[in-house]
Scaffold this active site. Structure first.
Site, PDB file in Angstrom:
ATOM      1  CE  LYS A 277      -9.635 -21.763  33.355  1.00  0.00           C
ATOM      2  NZ  LYS A 277     -10.750 -20.680  33.138  1.00  0.00           N
TER       3      LYS A 277
ATOM      4  CE  LYS B 173     -11.701 -30.331  31.307  1.00  0.00           C
ATOM      5  NZ  LYS B 173     -12.789 -29.663  32.053  1.00  0.00           N
TER       6      LYS B 173
ATOM      7  CE  LYS C 128     -12.661 -23.096  42.073  1.00  0.00           C
ATOM      8  NZ  LYS C 128     -12.944 -22.106  41.296  1.00  0.00           N
TER       9      LYS C 128
END
Ligand code: TRP
Length: 331
Positions: A199, A196, A114
């Site tokens: 979200k 995958k 990140k």
């Protein structure tokens, strides 16, 4: 006294919940309430480690709570709350920071990823993310922690910190065990069936959200990327798109993948896509309706949040007091 094993899990309200979260996490969270003493939090404090719009964070916190309830989590049978409503999380996190090596936190893959992806927002909160997560878990003496594979490293660190603290003082924390979902239940993006379903997926067509309206769900399924071979067969290697559709169907129709394969053996792709779409629409219809009812009743949601926070605080405060005493803080 309640002798059930304790389960703790939390979801970060950084993206809308999608059917992959449902299969990968939520479904299991519901199941676990039958046998365990479960605490489920909306990890709103964790959300602040990434740049997020305050209005959206607030909205999603309500949304997540409404969805917890709508999918069938019963606030009488488990503890549902917002992380920020229980100050002990942030307080214990501070103490745990002081028992975590700089090098340990720096080695965390999530931090490295990140902070590399968004160097302009490589903040200290992101660095301390795993110690807040450790606090979440250790406050409640959680035995089991359902997490995604990507969170296993954080869970290991929580164990390391707990052990270090226990060894230095006396047994205080329970060493938590991570539980990752069964393999095979993973579902992939409809737009890119090798990735995958996420979200926060950038390609919204590939992700089906729990709250998508029926037309949107159908449109996404109809556009699902498949292949040009025209036979319906479960073969994740060579036919990731079709295999993904069969997996989704099997989960929501409550049949095995083999049964799904047989059912659609003679079907063309368009029929398969339509049937899978319809199955998903129908599965989530009652959930969507219940969500709509709940989200219109902020007062009720807030009362659930409040009761949950009180139940959680009562337990968390006891642990925090013990920790404060052990490290030498004056009560
Ligand atoms: N970090 C977790 C995730 O991104 C969310 C989370 C926060 C969590 N605190 C937790 C999960 C404690 C399990 C236990 O998925």
């Amino acid at each position: 006294m309640d002798e059930k094993k304790v389960v703790f899990s939390a979801l970060k309200p950084t993206g809308d919940l999608q059917i992959g979260n449902y299969i990968g996490a939520l479904k299991n969270m519901i199941k676990m309430t039958e046998d365990y003493d479960c605490l489920y939090a909306v990890a709103d404090l964790h959300s602040l480690t990434v740049d997020c719009d305050p209005k959206l964070l607030r909205k999603r916190s309500y949304d997540f709570m409404a969805l917890f309830l709508a999918i069938g989590l019963d606030p009488e049978k488990c503890t549902l709350f917002l992380q920020s409503h229980v100050p002990a999380h942030a307080e214990l996190a501070w103490i745990l920071n002081c028992f975590t090596q700089f090098g340990e936190a720096k080695r965390m893959t999530q931090f490295k990823d990140k902070s590399a992806k968004a160097p302009q927002n490589a903040n200290v909160g992101l660095f301390a993310y795993p110690t807040l997560m450790a606090a979440d878990i250790l406050l409640y003496k959680a035995d089991y922690v359902p997490v995604g594979k990507d969170q296993m490293q954080h869970l290991e660190l929580a164990r390391t910190i707990a052990e270090r603290f226990n060894n230095k003082y006396s047994p205080t924390f329970t060493l938590p065990e991570g539980i990752t979902g069964k393999r095979g239940s993973k579902i992939f993006s409809l737009a890119d069936p090798t990735a995958k379903m996420g979200k926060t997926d950038e390609n919204l067509n590939g992700t089906v959200f729990i709250l998508d309206d029926p037309d949107t769900v159908m449109r996404k399924f109809k556009r699902a990327v498949t292949d040009s071979d025209a036979t319906v067969r479960f073969d994740p290697q060579n036919k990731p798109g079709i295999s993904n559709l069969l997996t989704i169907y099997s989960v929501f129709a409550g049949v095995s993948v083999e049964e799904a394969e047989r059912e659609f053996a003679a079907a063309d792709y368009a029929t398969l896509k339509t049937r899978v779409g319809e199955t998903v629409v129908e599965y989530f219809r009652p959930i969507r309706e219940e969500y709509a009812r709940l989200i219109a009743d902020k007062g009720y949601l807030e009362s659930v949040m409040k009761t949950g926070a009180e139940k959680a605080s009562y337990r968390a405060e006891k642990m925090l007091a013990k920790v404060y005493r052990k490290v030498g803080l004056v009560r």
